[in-house]
Design a protein around this motif. Structure first.
Motif, PDB file in Angstrom:
ATOM      1  N   SER A  36       2.788  -1.236   6.694  1.00 33.47           N
ATOM      2  CA  SER A  36       2.668  -0.378   5.527  1.00 33.47           C
ATOM      3  C   SER A  36       1.773  -1.047   4.488  1.00 33.47           C
ATOM      4  N   ARG A  37       1.275  -0.233   3.582  1.00 33.66           N
ATOM      5  CA  ARG A  37       0.431  -0.762   2.505  1.00 33.66           C
ATOM      6  C   ARG A  37       1.150  -0.544   1.184  1.00 33.66           C
ATOM      7  N   ILE A  38       1.128  -1.568   0.353  1.00 34.14           N
ATOM      8  CA  ILE A  38       1.732  -1.498  -0.971  1.00 34.14           C
ATOM      9  C   ILE A  38       0.589  -1.468  -1.977  1.00 34.14           C
ATOM     10  N   GLU A  39       0.516  -0.405  -2.729  1.00 37.42           N
ATOM     11  CA  GLU A  39      -0.583  -0.296  -3.692  1.00 37.42           C
ATOM     12  C   GLU A  39      -0.404  -1.297  -4.815  1.00 37.42           C
ATOM     13  N   ASN A  40      -1.492  -1.928  -5.168  1.00 44.67           N
ATOM     14  CA  ASN A  40      -1.498  -2.975  -6.196  1.00 44.67           C
ATOM     15  C   ASN A  40      -2.679  -2.753  -7.139  1.00 44.67           C
ATOM     16  N   THR A  41      -2.945  -1.494  -7.507  1.00 47.10           N
ATOM     17  CA  THR A  41      -4.100  -1.151  -8.328  1.00 47.10           C
ATOM     18  C   THR A  41      -3.717  -1.149  -9.808  1.00 47.10           C
ATOM     19  N   CYS A  42      -4.517  -1.820 -10.592  1.00 48.71           N
ATOM     20  CA  CYS A  42      -4.306  -1.836 -12.043  1.00 48.71           C
ATOM     21  C   CYS A  42      -4.871  -0.549 -12.654  1.00 48.71           C
ATOM     22  N   GLU A  45      -8.676  -0.305 -13.278  1.00 50.45           N
ATOM     23  CA  GLU A  45      -9.615  -0.205 -12.142  1.00 50.45           C
ATOM     24  C   GLU A  45     -10.279   1.162 -12.141  1.00 50.45           C
ATOM     25  N   SER A  48     -12.006   1.331  -7.035  1.00 57.77           N
ATOM     26  CA  SER A  48     -11.228   1.489  -5.807  1.00 57.77           C
ATOM     27  C   SER A  48      -9.819   0.943  -5.981  1.00 57.77           C
ATOM     28  N   ARG A  49      -8.949   1.441  -5.160  1.00 61.04           N
ATOM     29  CA  ARG A  49      -7.571   0.965  -5.168  1.00 61.04           C
ATOM     30  C   ARG A  49      -7.500  -0.370  -4.447  1.00 61.04           C
ATOM     31  N   SER A  50      -6.459  -1.133  -4.725  1.00 62.16           N
ATOM     32  CA  SER A  50      -6.225  -2.380  -3.992  1.00 62.16           C
ATOM     33  C   SER A  50      -4.813  -2.330  -3.415  1.00 62.16           C
ATOM     34  N   TYR A  51      -4.655  -3.053  -2.301  1.00 67.26           N
ATOM     35  CA  TYR A  51      -3.396  -3.008  -1.576  1.00 67.26           C
ATOM     36  C   TYR A  51      -2.979  -4.392  -1.127  1.00 67.26           C
TER      37      TYR A  51
END
Length: 156
Positions: A36-42, A45, A48-51
């Protein structure tokens, strides 16, 4: 370059009481785990999103064999699959050795003279197949509850 051939591979199942060498299996597919991916976007930003990587989800695979009613391990696999047996420790022994797994009480002993893939899982859904001019084949669903661990042999 050293390679490991599939020919000479053995599959073992340990149910906590005894090791069963699964005689004359024709294939084992361990499936592909997903993560799974856990979103870690500030909020700041703009591009792009970060995960981060999340938990691994062990895959579903299968174990196949051509039915031989005189082979007690085939009958055991069908019984376990019908009972939806869980918590089986599976060991796949590579062709780079021939040593068998043994059990000491409730613990499986893995020889260091052979490479191994190991995991815990359950089996269910025994499905026979009847194709023209072929042997009666069986496929049982293999649901892993852990990832697959690879242990290379350490002694010749």
């Amino acid at each position: 370059m050293a390679v490991i051939k599939v020919a000479g591979t053995n599959v073992y199942a340990f149910d906590g009481t005894a090791v069963t060498k699964l005689i004359c299996t024709t294939g084992i597919d361990l499936g592909s785990d997903s993560t799974s991916r856990i979103e870690n976007t500030c909020l700041e930003e703009t591009q792009s999103r970060s995960y981060l990587n999340g938990l691994s989800d062990p895959a579903e695979g299968s174990l196949t064999f051509n039915l031989d009613p005189a082979n007690t391990t085939h009958l055991k696999l069908i019984e376990w699959a019908e009972d939806k047996k869980e918590g089986i420790q599976f060991y796949v022994g590579a062709s780079d050795g021939t040593a068998d797994i043994t059990a000491t009480g409730t613990t499986a002993v893995v020889p260091e003279t052979r490479s191994w893939w190991s995991f815990i899982g359950g089996i269910s859904t025994p499905v026979p197949s009847f194709d023209l001019d072929a042997l009666v084949g069986y496929t049982v669903t293999l649901q892993r509850s852990t990832s697959v661990a690879f242990t290379p042999k350490t002694t010749p």
